[in-house]
Design a protein around this motif. Structure first.
Motif, short mmCIF file in Angstrom:
data_model
loop_
_atom_site.label_atom_id
_atom_site.label_comp_id
_atom_site.label_asym_id
_atom_site.label_seq_id
_atom_site.Cartn_x
_atom_site.Cartn_y
_atom_site.Cartn_z
N GLN A 130 -1.01 -0.08 -13.06
CA GLN A 130 -0.94 -1.52 -13.28
C GLN A 130 0.42 -1.90 -13.87
O GLN A 130 1.00 -2.92 -13.50
N CYS A 131 0.96 -1.07 -14.74
CA CYS A 131 2.29 -1.32 -15.31
C CYS A 131 3.37 -1.35 -14.23
O CYS A 131 4.33 -2.11 -14.32
N CYS A 132 3.19 -0.54 -13.20
CA CYS A 132 4.17 -0.50 -12.10
C CYS A 132 4.19 -1.81 -11.32
O CYS A 132 5.19 -2.14 -10.68
N THR B 53 -3.50 14.35 -4.55
CA THR B 53 -2.81 13.32 -3.77
C THR B 53 -3.55 12.01 -4.03
O THR B 53 -4.63 12.01 -4.65
N TYR B 54 -3.02 10.92 -3.51
CA TYR B 54 -3.72 9.65 -3.66
C TYR B 54 -5.11 9.73 -3.02
O TYR B 54 -6.11 9.33 -3.62
N THR B 55 -5.18 10.30 -1.82
CA THR B 55 -6.47 10.40 -1.13
C THR B 55 -7.42 11.31 -1.90
O THR B 55 -8.63 11.04 -1.98
N GLY B 56 -6.90 12.36 -2.51
CA GLY B 56 -7.72 13.22 -3.35
C GLY B 56 -8.23 12.47 -4.57
O GLY B 56 -9.39 12.64 -4.99
N PHE B 57 -7.37 11.63 -5.13
CA PHE B 57 -7.75 10.84 -6.30
C PHE B 57 -8.88 9.86 -5.98
O PHE B 57 -9.87 9.78 -6.72
N ILE B 58 -8.76 9.14 -4.87
CA ILE B 58 -9.82 8.18 -4.55
C ILE B 58 -11.12 8.91 -4.19
O ILE B 58 -12.21 8.41 -4.45
N SER C 71 0.82 -1.19 0.00
CA SER C 71 0.00 0.00 0.00
C SER C 71 0.87 1.26 0.00
O SER C 71 0.65 2.18 -0.80
N LYS C 72 1.86 1.29 0.87
CA LYS C 72 2.76 2.45 0.92
C LYS C 72 3.48 2.66 -0.41
O LYS C 72 3.59 3.79 -0.89
N GLU C 73 3.96 1.58 -1.00
CA GLU C 73 4.71 1.70 -2.26
C GLU C 73 3.81 2.09 -3.43
O GLU C 73 4.21 2.89 -4.28
N ILE C 74 2.61 1.56 -3.46
CA ILE C 74 1.67 1.94 -4.53
C ILE C 74 1.32 3.41 -4.41
O ILE C 74 1.33 4.15 -5.40
N ILE C 75 1.03 3.86 -3.20
CA ILE C 75 0.68 5.26 -2.99
C ILE C 75 1.86 6.16 -3.37
O ILE C 75 1.69 7.22 -3.98
N ARG C 76 3.08 5.72 -3.07
CA ARG C 76 4.28 6.48 -3.45
C ARG C 76 4.39 6.58 -4.97
O ARG C 76 4.76 7.62 -5.51
N LYS C 77 4.05 5.51 -5.69
CA LYS C 77 4.10 5.52 -7.16
C LYS C 77 3.05 6.46 -7.75
O LYS C 77 3.23 6.99 -8.84
#
Length: 149
Positions: A119-121, A39-44, A22-28
């Protein structure tokens, strides 16, 4: 009673593997979302609003598993970006309704390629991504049922 202490290693813990992923995906997500000022939270949050506009803060929080203390500053940022607006409900003054602006609705088209980039990541194909999501939802449902007991 004999206990195997090896069970307490980090690499054997589902929770730790999920936490790190989760941390690594959010960092990507950070550089991918930077051009649209999210931000990720803004995106969701935006994804939740694209699914269903005109949600109360309470309902949005339930959908995203976020409390109002986390959601309120985030919604202020989305409002400052011009993506959403907050208004008091006409039915219940205590409720705040979140509505997408035209700019917020237009943003959806700009974000359509983000899931493929992510998904590519992960090096997962569509089938394995779908299977993993299905398994994670099953775990979520099990844990939520346990919490309701």
């Amino acid at each position: 009673m004999k206990t195997d202490k090896k069970i307490l290693t980090l690499d054997k813990q589902l929770c730790f593997a999920l936490y790190v992923c989760s941390k690594e995906i959010i960092r990507k997500y950070k550089p991918i979302l930077a051009p649209v000022h999210l931000t990720y939270t803004g995106f969701i949050t935006m994804m939740a609003l694209w699914e269903q506009d005109n949600l109360s803060v309470k309902d949005l929080g339930k959908k995203l598993y976020l409390d109002s203390g986390t959601l309120t500053p985030l919604l202020k940022k989305l409002e400052a970006e011009g993506y959403a607006k907050r208004t008091r409900s006409e039915k219940d003054e205590r409720a705040v309704i979140i509505t997408l602006t035209e700019k917020g609705r237009d943003l959806q088209l700009k974000c359509c390629n983000i899931p493929q980039k992510m998904q590519c990541c992960t090096n997962l194909d569509d089938k394995n991504t779908g299977l993993l999501i299905k398994e994670l939802h099953a775990i979520m449902n099990t844990l939520q049922q346990e919490n309701r007991r």
